[in-house]
Design a protein around this motif. Structure first.
Motif, mmCIF file in Angstrom:
data_model
loop_
_atom_site.group_PDB
_atom_site.id
_atom_site.type_symbol
_atom_site.label_atom_id
_atom_site.label_comp_id
_atom_site.label_asym_id
_atom_site.label_seq_id
_atom_site.Cartn_x
_atom_site.Cartn_y
_atom_site.Cartn_z
ATOM 1 N N ARG A 289 0.822 -1.276 0.131
ATOM 2 C CA ARG A 289 -0.013 -0.010 -0.057
ATOM 3 C C ARG A 289 0.727 1.279 0.148
ATOM 4 N NH1 ARG A 289 -4.997 0.531 -1.703
ATOM 5 N NH2 ARG A 289 -3.901 2.254 -3.128
ATOM 6 N N ALA A 290 2.115 1.195 0.610
ATOM 7 C CA ALA A 290 2.970 2.619 0.554
ATOM 8 C C ALA A 290 3.405 2.616 -0.458
ATOM 9 C CB ALA A 290 4.107 2.105 1.833
ATOM 10 N N PRO B 255 -6.395 0.201 -6.816
ATOM 11 C CA PRO B 255 -7.035 -0.485 -5.869
ATOM 12 C C PRO B 255 -6.118 -1.700 -5.646
ATOM 13 C CG PRO B 255 -8.376 -0.101 -7.847
ATOM 14 C CD PRO B 255 -7.048 0.465 -7.911
ATOM 15 N N LEU B 256 -6.075 -2.142 -4.268
ATOM 16 C CA LEU B 256 -5.279 -3.146 -3.856
ATOM 17 C C LEU B 256 -6.206 -4.304 -3.592
ATOM 18 C CD1 LEU B 256 -3.086 -4.763 -2.784
ATOM 19 C CD2 LEU B 256 -2.905 -3.751 -0.585
ATOM 20 N N LYS C 276 -10.740 -7.983 7.789
ATOM 21 C CA LYS C 276 -11.113 -6.728 8.528
ATOM 22 C C LYS C 276 -9.748 -6.098 8.820
ATOM 23 C CE LYS C 276 -15.442 -7.956 10.490
ATOM 24 N NZ LYS C 276 -16.374 -8.326 11.867
ATOM 25 N N LEU C 277 -8.939 -6.884 9.253
ATOM 26 C CA LEU C 277 -7.497 -5.969 9.590
ATOM 27 C C LEU C 277 -6.885 -5.714 8.294
ATOM 28 C CD1 LEU C 277 -6.137 -8.559 12.330
ATOM 29 C CD2 LEU C 277 -6.752 -6.542 12.685
ATOM 30 N N ALA C 278 -7.106 -6.350 7.206
ATOM 31 C CA ALA C 278 -6.478 -6.143 5.970
ATOM 32 C C ALA C 278 -7.100 -4.852 5.375
ATOM 33 C CB ALA C 278 -6.696 -7.389 4.728
ATOM 34 N N ALA D 67 -5.488 -2.289 6.925
ATOM 35 C CA ALA D 67 -4.083 -1.769 6.355
ATOM 36 C C ALA D 67 -3.984 -1.439 4.884
ATOM 37 C CB ALA D 67 -3.285 -3.496 6.246
ATOM 38 N N GLY D 68 -4.955 -1.429 3.971
ATOM 39 C CA GLY D 68 -5.344 -0.965 2.758
ATOM 40 C C GLY D 68 -5.982 -1.687 1.774
#
Length: 644
Positions: A204-205, A212-213, A238-240, A243-244
């Protein structure tokens, strides 16, 4: 037609013309290199022109030492120009391009020079254990994901996909069934999630906010003790998301267990088998979701979308079988689609075969040869006599007619389809039967001269004087010289599947290959108690791995008894006698079914007639040697393309 399927969809800054996704299927089109080739470009462009909305380019290595040959790589800057040529071609054809970022863990072992990276120590064989990767290597891989994502941006991709499924390295860390570490990356769910989340942050960075990822992830772990539950996956998604990750691509399967059958699901697996899982994950995460799992008809895809179960659908092997799938469906020409039959003969069995150059398809022999296999009109139309109306004869007739030749298709029996039609009578293989019936209808529709109940003879060839004869008369069951085989209660497998002979009570099937096991299932469904005798150490030895898993499971569920390493020596009334490890064994039965293989029919009369009048002569499919259907369609297609 199919308005929902062909409606546009937007994810962040990426606008798709429809909701069809061509997934990242391995192709081997890069040959021995890790670079984009003209073959790969032609393959993708054909499907973009055929109407695909988003093409996700196959597994692409992010780390040089663990990048296997024959798979794409984006682990170095030198790969950017080739990938850029690919994205430019996809965009020029009117499509969108995604790239799947991949670290293959155990799967890279197909290349002995590639470094195998494991989440934790894994015993490969007695006394041989490969170690899990070090903390230093973990950091190196995380950084590699970020750098690879940056290169994908430079190469012009519209989105990237993080592969976190199929026990590749990120999935291996996340799953408690694979990750047995005792440090900060193992043990609790929170610890196991650290590595894949760090990879997501790195990706993502290094991509624009509007790009889109995607993340491919298994809905849950199959057949894997202490593996991921769907609740675990929902929690991680949900965590992902935080994270982006923007889009979930919900898959199934792993290469460590029988769950392999879900990675490239064969005909034995139900259509849309994973959609309920995807719908639940979408509902509980609120994320854009792609549905995956044997979605090979536009009707099914439309139904799934209309019911609002997912946002996008993967239509993969269906676009291998017919690159014009989308265009034909959108135009309402569904009868023109060459449907995938889930045989896995070219897209997976061939991929497993180390001798195979690249994937192909039983229904579409042009896969991987798109540039050289364009159907172009002949400059010199000729009369071509085709002996045999099975799948090989039909393939040849259709291609010849499309090119402007005048094929005459003669079938000795009262129906088209040959052994492919017979195979379609076996349990769970209805799609094969439908496919060859559809081929017959197509041949009739486009004007092929079809003559059933007509056996091609040498005299016919001499009278007709065709330019070329194609021998597609196929094979017939082998009847071994076993004493007693001529008795009335002994029948052959083809007669059983074709409904010409029946058996009840206790039945012994002699031969435990694909045909033997399928006829055993067929008889068990009709209430028979079946025992299968096989000479080799294993049954289903001639099946590809995914179908073998499914058939083996169904054999056990049906109560069929397979007995291996038995050589049948005699058949007496009410008993089959054999030898196993030097001992005589007996198997009482009410009927015995012979299923030991097939042998090519004698076509010498046809060849001799062709030699006498000087016309061309070719043999295709089982008329050459009894083999798989994929050989038949490939040979028939190539000969039809060869005639000028």
């Amino acid at each position: 037609m199919f308005d929902k399927l062909f409606s546009p969809f937007t994810v962040k800054d990426m606008e798709l013309k429809n909701r069809v996704v061509l997934p990242a299927m391995g192709t081997k089109f890069s040959g021995k290199t890790r670079n984009v080739t003209p073959t790969l470009i032609d393959y993708h462009v054909a499907r973009v022109r055929g109407g695909s909305g988003l093409n996700i380019v196959e597994v692409c290595s992010i780390h040089t030492p663990s990048a296997p040959k024959g798979y794409l790589s984006i682990s170095e800057d030198m790969y950017i120009p080739g990938l850029q040529r690919l994205t430019e071609a996809i965009h020029k054809a009117g499509g969108k391009a995604g790239l799947q970022l991949w670290q293959g863990s155990l799967a890279v072992g197909m290349d002995p020079d590639a470094q195998i990276l494991l989440a934790s120590d894994m015993e490969m064989s007695p006394g041989v254990t490969l170690p899990g990767i070090s903390g230093e290597m973990i950091e190196e891989i995380i950084a590699s994901y970020g750098k690879a994502a940056g290169r994908a941006v430079k190469a012009g991709f519209d989105c990237v996909e993080f592969h976190c499924a199929h026990n590749y390295l990120p999935h291996s860390f996340l799953s408690g069934g694979i990750n047995h570490r005792t440090d900060e990356y193992g043990g609790s769910f929170e610890n196991r999630a650290k590595f894949p989340l760090a990879c997501i942050w790195a990706i993502r960075a290094n991509i624009p906010e509007g790009m889109p990822l995607f993340m491919r992830i298994d809905a849950h772990d199959d057949y894997l003790e202490n593996g991921l539950t769907i609740e675990d996956v929902i929690t991680f998604c949900k965590l992902a998301k935080e994270a982006g990750v923007d889009v979930l691509d919900i898959s199934r399967g792993n290469i460590l267990t029988a769950g392999l059958k879900y990675e490239v699901p064969p005909v034995d697996i139900p259509h849309g088998f994973n959609i309920a899982n995807a719908a639940r994950i979408r509902r509980e995460t609120g994320m854009t979701t792609i549905g995956v799992g044997r979605i090979n008809t536009p009707e099914l895809a439309e139904k799934i979308l209309e019911e609002d179960q997912v946002d996008l659908v993967v239509i993969g092997r269906a676009q291998l079988a017919d690159p014009e799938f989308c265009n034909k469906a959108k135009a309402g020409k569904t009868e023109e689609i060459n449907y995938c039959v889930g045989c896995n003969q070219g897209c997976y069995d061939g991929f497993e075969n180390k001798e195979s150059l690249h994937i192909t398809c039983l229904r579409n022999p042009a896969v991987g040869r798109e540039a050289e296999c364009k159907i172009v009109p002949t400059k010199k139309p000729e009369k071509v006599l085709i002996a045999g109306g099975g799948i090989a004869g039909l393939e040849a007739a259709i291609i010849l007619k499309q090119r402007g030749h005048s094929p005459i298709l003669c079938e000795a029996s009262d129906r088209l389809g040959g052994q492919f039609l017979t195979a379609g009578e076996a349990p769970r293989k209805e799609e094969m039967k439908k496919a060859v019936i559809s081929m017959g209808k197509k041949a009739e529709r486009i004007g092929v001269d079809i003559r059933i109940n007509t056996k091609v003879t040498g005299e016919m060839i001499q009278e007709m004087k065709p330019h070329t004869v194609i021998n597609a008369i196929g094979a017939q069951p082998v009847i071994p010289p076993i004493p007693g085989v001529e008795q009335d209660f002994v029948i052959d497998s083809h007669a059983v599947l074709n409904g010409k002979s029946t058996g009840t009570g206790n039945i012994v099937v002699i031969g435990g290959g694909m045909v033997g096991m399928e006829v055993a299932e067929y008889l068990a469904e009709k209430g028979a108690k079946v025992t299968v005798l096989e000479m080799m150490k294993e049954f289903c030895a001639d099946m590809g791995s995914t179908r073998k898993i499914c058939v083996t499971e169904n054999i056990r569920a049906a109560g069929i008894t397979p007995v291996t390493e038995v050589k049948v020596t005699e058949i007496k009334k009410g008993v089959v006698i054999g030898e196993k490890h030097g001992d005589t064994v007996e198997f009482p039965c009410d009927a015995a079914v012979i299923a030991v293989g097939a042998r090519k029919r004698d076509g010498s009369e046809l060849k001799e007639a062709c030699d006498r009048i000087g016309c061309g002569y070719f043999e295709v499919g089982d008329a050459v040697k009894a083999r798989r259907a994929i050989n038949a369609t490939r040979e028939a297609f190539d000969i039809a393309m060869l005639l000028d």
